[in-house]
Design a protein around this motif. Structure first.
Motif, PDB file in Angstrom:
ATOM      1  N   THR A 148     -10.461  -5.936   2.264  1.00  0.00           N
ATOM      2  CA  THR A 148      -9.474  -7.102   1.559  1.00  0.00           C
ATOM      3  C   THR A 148      -8.374  -6.647   1.114  1.00  0.00           C
ATOM      4  OG1 THR A 148     -11.758  -8.224   1.277  1.00  0.00           O
ATOM      5  CG2 THR A 148      -9.640  -8.893   0.032  1.00  0.00           C
ATOM      6  N   ARG A 149      -8.313  -5.478   0.367  1.00  0.00           N
ATOM      7  CA  ARG A 149      -7.103  -5.023  -0.426  1.00  0.00           C
ATOM      8  C   ARG A 149      -6.031  -4.115   0.634  1.00  0.00           C
ATOM      9  NH1 ARG A 149      -9.161  -1.037  -3.898  1.00  0.00           N
ATOM     10  NH2 ARG A 149      -9.138   0.444  -2.028  1.00  0.00           N
ATOM     11  N   GLU A 150      -6.694  -3.820   1.770  1.00  0.00           N
ATOM     12  CA  GLU A 150      -5.697  -3.148   2.981  1.00  0.00           C
ATOM     13  C   GLU A 150      -5.294  -4.225   3.569  1.00  0.00           C
ATOM     14  OE1 GLU A 150      -6.732  -1.347   7.152  1.00  0.00           O
ATOM     15  OE2 GLU A 150      -7.940  -0.489   5.548  1.00  0.00           O
ATOM     16  N   LEU A 151      -5.789  -5.225   3.921  1.00  0.00           N
ATOM     17  CA  LEU A 151      -5.360  -6.419   4.504  1.00  0.00           C
ATOM     18  C   LEU A 151      -4.403  -7.320   3.938  1.00  0.00           C
ATOM     19  CD1 LEU A 151      -8.422  -7.388   6.573  1.00  0.00           C
ATOM     20  CD2 LEU A 151      -6.310  -6.234   7.507  1.00  0.00           C
ATOM     21  N   SER A 152      -4.414  -7.074   2.512  1.00  0.00           N
ATOM     22  CA  SER A 152      -3.690  -7.899   1.621  1.00  0.00           C
ATOM     23  C   SER A 152      -2.207  -7.536   1.529  1.00  0.00           C
ATOM     24  CB  SER A 152      -4.410  -8.070   0.124  1.00  0.00           C
ATOM     25  OG  SER A 152      -4.141  -6.912  -0.475  1.00  0.00           O
ATOM     26  N   GLY A 153      -2.176  -6.415   1.762  1.00  0.00           N
ATOM     27  CA  GLY A 153      -0.894  -5.581   1.638  1.00  0.00           C
ATOM     28  C   GLY A 153      -0.320  -5.268   0.299  1.00  0.00           C
ATOM     29  N   LEU A 154      -1.414  -5.541  -0.746  1.00  0.00           N
ATOM     30  CA  LEU A 154      -1.182  -5.265  -2.071  1.00  0.00           C
ATOM     31  C   LEU A 154      -0.915  -3.698  -2.376  1.00  0.00           C
ATOM     32  CD1 LEU A 154      -3.602  -7.740  -3.938  1.00  0.00           C
ATOM     33  CD2 LEU A 154      -1.218  -8.074  -3.637  1.00  0.00           C
ATOM     34  N   ALA A 155       0.007  -3.323  -3.375  1.00  0.00           N
ATOM     35  CA  ALA A 155       0.227  -1.980  -3.605  1.00  0.00           C
ATOM     36  C   ALA A 155      -0.901  -1.666  -4.682  1.00  0.00           C
ATOM     37  CB  ALA A 155       1.601  -1.847  -4.037  1.00  0.00           C
ATOM     38  N   TYR A 156      -1.210  -0.364  -4.361  1.00  0.00           N
ATOM     39  CA  TYR A 156      -2.251   0.206  -5.383  1.00  0.00           C
ATOM     40  C   TYR A 156      -1.912   1.633  -5.678  1.00  0.00           C
ATOM     41  CZ  TYR A 156      -4.997   1.662  -1.714  1.00  0.00           C
ATOM     42  OH  TYR A 156      -5.689   2.243  -0.372  1.00  0.00           O
ATOM     43  N   ASP A 157      -2.270   2.315  -6.895  1.00  0.00           N
ATOM     44  CA  ASP A 157      -2.248   3.796  -6.977  1.00  0.00           C
ATOM     45  C   ASP A 157      -3.521   4.291  -6.872  1.00  0.00           C
ATOM     46  OD1 ASP A 157      -0.966   6.292  -7.616  1.00  0.00           O
ATOM     47  OD2 ASP A 157      -0.720   5.698  -9.685  1.00  0.00           O
ATOM     48  N   LYS A 158      -4.068   5.177  -6.152  1.00  0.00           N
ATOM     49  CA  LYS A 158      -5.252   5.552  -6.099  1.00  0.00           C
ATOM     50  C   LYS A 158      -5.035   6.995  -6.952  1.00  0.00           C
ATOM     51  CE  LYS A 158      -8.510   7.476  -2.869  1.00  0.00           C
ATOM     52  NZ  LYS A 158      -9.151   7.840  -1.601  1.00  0.00           N
ATOM     53  N   GLN A 159      -6.005   7.155  -7.977  1.00  0.00           N
ATOM     54  CA  GLN A 159      -6.005   8.105  -8.804  1.00  0.00           C
ATOM     55  C   GLN A 159      -7.187   8.917  -8.640  1.00  0.00           C
ATOM     56  OE1 GLN A 159      -3.420   9.575 -10.711  1.00  0.00           O
ATOM     57  NE2 GLN A 159      -1.919   8.104  -9.775  1.00  0.00           N
ATOM     58  N   PRO A 160      -7.430  10.362  -8.153  1.00  0.00           N
ATOM     59  CA  PRO A 160      -8.633  11.127  -7.889  1.00  0.00           C
ATOM     60  C   PRO A 160      -8.980  11.485  -9.458  1.00  0.00           C
ATOM     61  CG  PRO A 160      -6.892  12.323  -7.062  1.00  0.00           C
ATOM     62  CD  PRO A 160      -6.094  10.806  -7.460  1.00  0.00           C
ATOM     63  N   LEU A 161     -10.475  11.656  -9.609  1.00  0.00           N
ATOM     64  CA  LEU A 161     -10.643  12.013 -11.125  1.00  0.00           C
ATOM     65  C   LEU A 161     -11.236  13.562 -10.725  1.00  0.00           C
ATOM     66  CD1 LEU A 161     -12.436   8.976 -12.460  1.00  0.00           C
ATOM     67  CD2 LEU A 161     -10.301   9.726 -12.764  1.00  0.00           C
ATOM     68  N   GLU A 162     -11.569  14.157 -11.957  1.00  0.00           N
ATOM     69  CA  GLU A 162     -11.798  15.736 -11.609  1.00  0.00           C
ATOM     70  C   GLU A 162     -13.247  15.867 -11.344  1.00  0.00           C
ATOM     71  OE1 GLU A 162     -10.571  17.285 -15.598  1.00  0.00           O
ATOM     72  OE2 GLU A 162      -8.826  16.745 -15.198  1.00  0.00           O
TER      73      GLU A 162
END
Length: 141
Positions: free
Chosen positions: A34-48
């Motif tokens: 859903t997020r991918e198809l929406s085209g909405l920007a997001y910031d993926k932050q990996p955790l430790e």
């Protein structure tokens, strides 16, 4: 016209139905289509850390509806009852640390659980005899 206004589904009787809503929320998980198809920007932050998941029979004396959390320094364990009589175990490892954990064989996994839930030792060794019963969850926000 490209707007999502509800959902179409098939009822228990096999008939197709439609349920309309003013607000539709796409909650389809970590790798959201859903997020991918929406085209909405997001910031993926990996955790430790990552989390290793596995399952074993619920030990005698553990309540069916009791979630448990164990913390021992930087080692954390989560124990969730699952249907019908199992528990799902999740414990943290350093990000990308599965390869290192697996070097010690399945006994290394057993020792990690021993550190945070020693009462599970015998049942864990009887039920989790290989890595095929485990899953690693990449943790990010």
């Amino acid at each position: 016209d490209g707007d999502v206004t509800g959902v179409r589904y098939r009822g228990a009787d096999g008939e197709e139905r439609e349920l309309r809503a003013r607000l539709v929320v796409g909650a389809d998980g970590r790798y959201s289509k859903t997020r991918e198809l929406s085209g909405l920007a997001y910031d993926k932050q990996p955790l430790e850390r990552d989390v290793v998941w596995l399952r074993m029979p619920r030990p005698d004396g553990w309540q069916r509806a009791c979630y448990r959390i164990r913390l021992q320094g930087s080692r954390h364990g989560l124990f969730i009852p699952t249907y019908p009589d199992d528990i799902r175990i999740g414990f943290n490892i350093p990000k990308g640390g599965l390869k290192e954990l697996r070097k010690g064989g399945i006994e290394q996994l057993h020792r990690r659980i021993d550190e945070i839930a020693p009462e599970l030792s015998q049942g864990l060794r009887e039920s989790v005899t290989g890595w095929s019963g485990t899953t690693v969850l990449d943790i990010f926000t």
